[in-house]
Design a protein around this motif. Structure first.
Motif, short mmCIF file in Angstrom:
data_model
loop_
_atom_site.label_atom_id
_atom_site.label_comp_id
_atom_site.label_asym_id
_atom_site.label_seq_id
_atom_site.Cartn_x
_atom_site.Cartn_y
_atom_site.Cartn_z
N ARG A 19 42.38 12.29 28.06
CA ARG A 19 41.46 12.22 29.20
C ARG A 19 40.37 13.26 29.02
O ARG A 19 40.59 14.29 28.40
N PRO A 20 39.18 13.00 29.59
CA PRO A 20 38.13 14.03 29.49
C PRO A 20 38.55 15.32 30.19
O PRO A 20 39.13 15.28 31.27
N ILE A 21 38.27 16.44 29.52
CA ILE A 21 38.68 17.74 30.06
C ILE A 21 37.44 18.59 30.34
O ILE A 21 36.53 18.64 29.53
N VAL A 22 37.42 19.22 31.50
CA VAL A 22 36.36 20.19 31.81
C VAL A 22 37.02 21.54 31.98
O VAL A 22 38.04 21.64 32.66
N GLU A 23 36.46 22.58 31.37
CA GLU A 23 37.00 23.92 31.58
C GLU A 23 36.07 24.72 32.48
O GLU A 23 34.87 24.80 32.24
N LEU A 24 36.66 25.31 33.52
CA LEU A 24 35.89 26.17 34.41
C LEU A 24 36.25 27.62 34.12
O LEU A 24 37.42 27.94 33.94
N PRO A 25 35.25 28.49 34.07
CA PRO A 25 35.53 29.88 33.71
C PRO A 25 36.27 30.63 34.82
O PRO A 25 36.11 30.34 36.00
N LEU A 26 37.07 31.60 34.41
CA LEU A 26 37.68 32.53 35.35
C LEU A 26 36.56 33.30 36.03
O LEU A 26 35.63 33.78 35.37
N LEU A 69 30.55 22.11 36.41
CA LEU A 69 31.01 20.73 36.63
C LEU A 69 29.89 19.73 36.42
O LEU A 69 30.08 18.67 35.84
N LEU A 70 28.69 20.10 36.88
CA LEU A 70 27.54 19.21 36.78
C LEU A 70 27.11 19.05 35.32
O LEU A 70 26.59 18.00 34.94
N ALA A 71 27.35 20.09 34.51
CA ALA A 71 26.94 20.03 33.11
C ALA A 71 27.95 19.26 32.26
O ALA A 71 27.68 18.96 31.10
N ALA A 72 29.11 18.93 32.85
CA ALA A 72 30.15 18.24 32.09
C ALA A 72 29.71 16.83 31.74
O ALA A 72 29.10 16.16 32.55
N GLU A 73 30.03 16.40 30.54
CA GLU A 73 29.65 15.04 30.15
C GLU A 73 30.88 14.16 30.00
O GLU A 73 31.98 14.65 29.96
#
Lengths: 377, 331
Positions: free
Chosen positions: B303-310, B327-331
């Motif tokens: 599945r597509p994964i997005v990582e958000l920084p601590l 999140l908005l920059a995730a493709e």
């Protein structure tokens, strides 16, 4: 500072309840305390877990959810102690309660009722209630010196204390009698208004949900009514055991805002209900080994090394150090919110483990850290 | 319920979806404690960027949204809680099952005053607790209504973000037909639940699972995705929250190396400093290795994964904006 060993060694303490928000290491703490009680204090101990991580469950020998305490192997029994472990099977515990209070034919009828099925597996509070029910059963058997209970990851800590009363009130209460009432009460009862609006309710329910559902519902209600007359009494009995000096509540938290807020809320609630709160276990605490090197100085040195274009690895080590120092400061600030409101509650801090715990040795390490905590924040 | 359509400049494209977040309803779940509410709020802010309007909904009575934004408890009413970048607006709603049932009864049966009497008697509480499936139909039904609501053919909300129950309960929560079918075999509730079920299984909906790079949350993520897929529910992204930057990727560092580096930086090179820093680095690397293997487990889900920084300063409004931008920059 919280002295865990003196609680575990105290023969008058028969129940330790670990409570707090989900995801703070509650189950691991409960298991580590139970192991320590068995190995270091020679007590015949049972730990009741709710939803352990798979590998932790395996380490405790809990391969199936069979609702029966099992002896944990590879526990050092030299001091005469024993460790037993069990996983709560909510539905089975509920079934047992039903079976204990009615004949097999009627029990079968209840088990087949869709409302019973929905309620015994999903009712908000059933898990909490069943954990208490199981605790009551274990205590009544008087086979163990010490029972360590892990509590369900409640939506809010409050549910744990309220659920038994709520469920009992629900099963024992006015609504149930009302549901059974239309047939009995007739038109001229003093509860005329009540039954009249209930008639509206039941007509609405019938319209919205259909007659089948309503008949299932009243079947369920009638069955419970005959069976659980003393439900409230049962819940109150467990509640009194929890208030007794034989019980010690340990709050478990991590130094994060949500977990601390939950712990403070729970501490207030325990105080209000006069429950014996023994202390706060603060898990996953980060401490630098080198407090004399500040985060700012460390980051400045890392930047200087970057600029010089050498010693990349040292620069990264310095950044790791700075992160750790900052994290420690932040954690102290967050944990301080609890200690400010509850200065009388002793605290034990357990350092963050680099990897997750899933064997008996790991639990021993946690137990030892609990007994020799870091200094208070 | 809503009577205004003005105030949002971006109405020109409110009927267009964000190509990278194409659903209208974003269901955000995850194990308790992973930052579900934070991520849901950041997603609502992200999708409101550029003059759009989004709705952030909670259904468990936790008032998590109010705590996050440091505002008074939310009523059962949609109200603006935050401005997004470029003139967007986030509204929030705390759906209460009792209120939802009364609203439903009122809508279909004009129950009015009788409803209030019933509530006094605890009848509504009774009805919604004894049949959890019924409660969930009411909650998801309300969410569907808000998501699909239009005025003059224009959507009120660009997207709705649901701060949903945790992974342990999410499949049962969303699998409304199965649950209500057990209880209600005919009647309007059954019809209603079928409509909701179809909506939740359509491309209008995406379920995102939030996790930390820790063992239990990752395990629950994998389990939940398996369960959701088996129930035919549409899975969106895996969102890794609070990810730390990869440091020391070259691996371990020797004391000699460290001593030389510290000397070059003008710091003390005594035994305590060198040993202390090395121990800290070692613990970091151990943790990083655990995280890498957990990442690999998540990758296997396909599945597509997005990582958000601590967020180093905890969850602040600025921090939420950082997460929203990621999140908005995730493709």
């Amino acid at each position: 500072m919280l002295d865990v060993d003196s609680i575990l060694a105290d023969r008058d303490v028969r129940i330790v309840v670990c409570c707090g928000a989900g995801g703070v290491g509650k189950t691991t703490t409960a298991a580590a305390l139970a192991l320590r009680a068995a190995e270091q204090h020679g007590r015949r101990t049972v730990v009741l877990t709710i939803d352990p991580a798979r590998r932790l469950a395996q380490a405790l020998g809990l391969t199936e959810l069979d609702n029966t305490p099992r002896l944990v192997k590879s526990v050092d029994a030299a001091g005469g102690g024993e460790l037993h472990a069990m996983m709560l099977d909510m539905k089975r515990t509920f079934d047992e309660v039903v079976l204990a209070h009615t004949d097999p034919v009627k029990a079968e009828e209840i088990f087949n009722n869709p409302f019973y099925q929905a309620m015994s597996s999903t009712f908000a509070g059933t898990q909490e209630y069943m954990a208490m029910e199981k605790l009551g059963q274990l205590r009544a058997r008087d086979t163990w010196d010490l029972i360590v209970v892990d509590t369900p990851p409640s939506r809010s800590a409050l549910d744990f204390l309220d659920a038994p009363a709520r469920l009992a009130r629900f099963l024992d209460g006015r609504m149930l009698r009302l549901l059974l009432a239309p047939a009995r009460a007739g038109g001229r009862s003093m509860f005329n208004l009540v039954t009249a609006s209930f008639g509206v309710f039941s007509r609405a329910v019938q319209k919205v949900l259909g007659a089948q559902l309503l008949s299932d519902l009243s079947g369920f209600v009638a069955a419970l009514d005959s069976m659980f007359g003393g439900f409230r009494e049962r819940a109150e009995q467990t509640y009194r055991v929890l208030q007794d000096r034989e019980t010690a509540f340990l709050l478990v938290a991590a130094p994060e805002p949500d977990a601390i807020r939950e712990a403070a809320y729970f501490a207030g609630r325990l105080r209000q209900d006069r429950m014996p709160l023994a202390g706060l276990v603060l898990n996953r605490v980060h401490r630098t080994q080198l407090p004399q090197l500040s985060a700012a100085r460390s980051l400045a040195a890392a930047a200087a090394l970057d600029q010089a274009g050498e010693h990349d690895s040292t620069a990264e080590v310095l950044r790791i150090h700075a992160g750790l120092v900052d994290q420690g400061v932040r954690e102290k600030r967050v944990a301080g919110r609890f200690t400010r409101d509850f200065p009388e509650v002793p605290v034990a801090e357990v350092p963050a483990q680099p990897a997750d715990v899933h064997d008996i040795d790991g639990l021993r390490t946690i137990g030892a850290a609990l007994a020799r905590p870091l200094s208070r924040p | 319920m809503e009577d205004e359509t003005d105030g949002c400049e971006g109405e020109r494209d409110v009927n267009q979806v964000n190509p990278f977040w194409p659903a209208r309803l974003h269901v955000v779940t995850g194990k308790g404690g992973v930052g579900k509410t934070t991520v849901a709020a950041a997603l609502a802010l992200a999708l409101a960027t550029g003059g759009r309007r989004t709705l952030l909904v909670e259904v468990e009575g936790r008032q998590g949204i109010a705590q996050l934004f440091e505002i008074p408890p939310l009523p059962y009413q949609e109200r603006p809680i935050a401005a997004a970048a470029d003139g967007g607006e986030v509204r929030a709603l705390a759906v209460d099952p009792e209120e939802a049932l009364l609203e439903y009864l009122d809508l279909f049966y004009r129950l009015g005053r009788a409803g209030r009497v019933l509530r006094k008697l605890g009848a509504i509480d009774f009805a919604t607790t004894i049949a959890p499936g019924l409660r969930d139909v009411l909650l998801t039904g309300k969410v569907k209504e808000a998501t699909t609501r239009t005025v003059d053919g224009r959507r009120i909300y660009q997207a709705v973000v649901l701060d949903a129950p945790p992974t342990g309960r999410i499949t049962r929560f969303l699998n409304v037909t199965a649950e209500t079918a057990r209880l209600a075999k005919v009647g309007p509730i059954k019809t209603q639940s079928e409509g909701v079920a179809a909506f939740l299984r359509s491309p209008m909906t995406a379920i995102h699972v939030v996790t930390l790079l820790e063992e239990m949350p990752v395990q629950e993520t994998i389990d939940a995705i398996g369960d959701l897929a088996a129930a035919g529910l549409p899975i969106g992204r895996v969102i890794v929250n609070a990810a730390r930057p990869p440091l020391l990727t070259a691996g371990r560092i020797t004391q000699a190396e460290l001593r030389r580096g510290l000397a070059a930086a003008g710091l003390t090179t005594d035994r305590e400093a060198v040993a202390g820093l090395q121990a800290e680095a070692k613990a970091y690397l151990t943790r990083q290795k655990v995280e890498q293997s957990l990442r690999a487990e998540l990758d296997e889900l396909g599945r597509p994964i997005v990582e958000l920084p601590l967020l180093p300063d905890g969850v602040t409004r600025a921090g939420l904006d950082t997460l929203a931008a990621t999140l908005l920059a995730a493709e």
